[in-house]
Design a protein around this motif. Sequence first.
Motif, mmCIF file in Angstrom:
data_model
loop_
_atom_site.group_PDB
_atom_site.id
_atom_site.type_symbol
_atom_site.label_atom_id
_atom_site.label_comp_id
_atom_site.label_asym_id
_atom_site.label_seq_id
_atom_site.Cartn_x
_atom_site.Cartn_y
_atom_site.Cartn_z
ATOM 1 N N PRO A 244 2.989 -1.722 0.475
ATOM 2 C CA PRO A 244 2.192 -1.271 -0.672
ATOM 3 C C PRO A 244 0.698 -1.362 -0.364
ATOM 4 O O PRO A 244 0.284 -2.065 0.533
ATOM 5 C CB PRO A 244 2.589 -2.250 -1.772
ATOM 6 C CG PRO A 244 3.025 -3.476 -1.046
ATOM 7 C CD PRO A 244 3.669 -3.007 0.214
ATOM 8 N N LYS A 245 -0.084 -0.635 -1.156
ATOM 9 C CA LYS A 245 -1.523 -0.610 -0.934
ATOM 10 C C LYS A 245 -2.105 -1.985 -1.227
ATOM 11 O O LYS A 245 -1.902 -2.551 -2.298
ATOM 12 C CB LYS A 245 -2.174 0.437 -1.832
ATOM 13 C CG LYS A 245 -3.649 0.644 -1.545
ATOM 14 C CD LYS A 245 -4.221 1.771 -2.387
ATOM 15 C CE LYS A 245 -5.693 1.990 -2.086
ATOM 16 N NZ LYS A 245 -6.267 3.104 -2.879
ATOM 17 N N PRO A 246 -2.845 -2.563 -0.271
ATOM 18 C CA PRO A 246 -3.366 -3.920 -0.450
ATOM 19 C C PRO A 246 -4.753 -3.944 -1.089
ATOM 20 O O PRO A 246 -5.474 -2.952 -1.091
ATOM 21 C CB PRO A 246 -3.449 -4.438 0.977
ATOM 22 C CG PRO A 246 -3.844 -3.211 1.751
ATOM 23 C CD PRO A 246 -3.124 -2.055 1.081
ATOM 24 N N ALA A 247 -5.099 -5.098 -1.605
ATOM 25 C CA ALA A 247 -6.465 -5.351 -2.054
ATOM 26 C C ALA A 247 -7.156 -6.149 -0.951
ATOM 27 O O ALA A 247 -6.613 -7.136 -0.457
ATOM 28 C CB ALA A 247 -6.462 -6.146 -3.352
ATOM 29 N N ALA B 124 -11.350 -11.847 1.474
ATOM 30 C CA ALA B 124 -12.409 -12.356 2.343
ATOM 31 C C ALA B 124 -11.915 -12.471 3.777
ATOM 32 O O ALA B 124 -12.681 -12.276 4.729
ATOM 33 C CB ALA B 124 -12.889 -13.712 1.828
ATOM 34 N N GLN B 125 -10.656 -12.801 3.936
ATOM 35 C CA GLN B 125 -10.104 -12.987 5.281
ATOM 36 C C GLN B 125 -9.616 -11.680 5.892
ATOM 37 O O GLN B 125 -9.575 -11.530 7.108
ATOM 38 C CB GLN B 125 -8.958 -13.995 5.235
ATOM 39 C CG GLN B 125 -8.623 -14.560 6.606
ATOM 40 C CD GLN B 125 -7.702 -15.756 6.502
ATOM 41 O OE1 GLN B 125 -7.209 -16.069 5.420
ATOM 42 N NE2 GLN B 125 -7.479 -16.444 7.607
ATOM 43 N N ILE B 126 -9.228 -10.726 5.050
ATOM 44 C CA ILE B 126 -8.791 -9.415 5.523
ATOM 45 C C ILE B 126 -9.584 -8.362 4.757
ATOM 46 O O ILE B 126 -9.116 -7.802 3.763
ATOM 47 C CB ILE B 126 -7.279 -9.226 5.330
ATOM 48 C CG1 ILE B 126 -6.505 -10.407 5.921
ATOM 49 C CG2 ILE B 126 -6.821 -7.924 6.000
ATOM 50 C CD1 ILE B 126 -5.011 -10.337 5.682
ATOM 51 N N PRO B 127 -10.829 -8.093 5.169
ATOM 52 C CA PRO B 127 -11.711 -7.179 4.422
ATOM 53 C C PRO B 127 -11.301 -5.719 4.580
ATOM 54 O O PRO B 127 -10.477 -5.363 5.430
ATOM 55 C CB PRO B 127 -13.074 -7.438 5.057
ATOM 56 C CG PRO B 127 -12.769 -7.902 6.446
ATOM 57 C CD PRO B 127 -11.501 -8.688 6.342
ATOM 58 N N ALA B 128 -11.913 -4.877 3.767
ATOM 59 C CA ALA B 128 -11.603 -3.448 3.785
ATOM 60 C C ALA B 128 -11.882 -2.826 5.153
ATOM 61 O O ALA B 128 -11.165 -1.920 5.590
ATOM 62 C CB ALA B 128 -12.412 -2.734 2.710
ATOM 63 N N THR B 129 -12.913 -3.296 5.818
ATOM 64 C CA THR B 129 -13.224 -2.752 7.140
ATOM 65 C C THR B 129 -12.104 -3.021 8.135
ATOM 66 O O THR B 129 -11.823 -2.200 9.010
ATOM 67 C CB THR B 129 -14.534 -3.358 7.672
ATOM 68 O OG1 THR B 129 -14.471 -4.792 7.597
ATOM 69 C CG2 THR B 129 -15.731 -2.861 6.870
#
Length: 220
Positions: free
Chosen positions: A73-76, A79-84
Amino acid sequence: MKVALAIGLSSLLLAGCASNLSKPEDYSGFLKDYSRLKEAKSPSGAPVMRWIDPQLDSKAYTSVYIEPSQFYPKPAPTAQIPATTLKGITDYYDQALKRELGKSLPLASKPGPGVIVVRPAITAVSSDVEGLKPYEVIPIALVVAAASTAAGSRDRQAEIATEAAFLDGGNQKVVAQVVRKGTGKELENDKTVLRPDDVRQVIDGWAIDLHQSWLKLKGK
């Protein structure tokens, strides 16, 4: 003819141990039917769950179209796994699949007759380590790798999974499916920010296995 094209995918890790075999509780729902999946080995010897249509004729396909990979599923971002990092992972997955499959088949610009379509996703994995609470459903979970006897701390690793469907580009019929997991680099602690480089080796392994599967298929 069988298309192991399928699969090495998810085709998709470090050769291996039984703990890296995806279980039903790991399935994300991205694939429509998991009931046909059977345990198998990728060309590198990694455990995968896969299904290949026994009526599949690989000679019917002269090019490959790789849909953009997605998270399911699409994640949010965190801080530990950023969008970048999330974007960097899907971008690299796309590059790796095109790089490897492009060695065996011309890359098509869209689906159509004679085109095999690869529909890949990075899917959620949660920790099943005894004594630890499951992680939130995100595409990459940090799991305990080992206890450090020196410092009493725990090292962590990035674990990711993939599910992929392979479709006939002419009629959109699913001709193969694969589910696979992989373990990336060790992370220093639970504050370390995950980077795409931490899982690139896993993704490369998935793509290379897929290419090798296709070569074996062509040789039959």
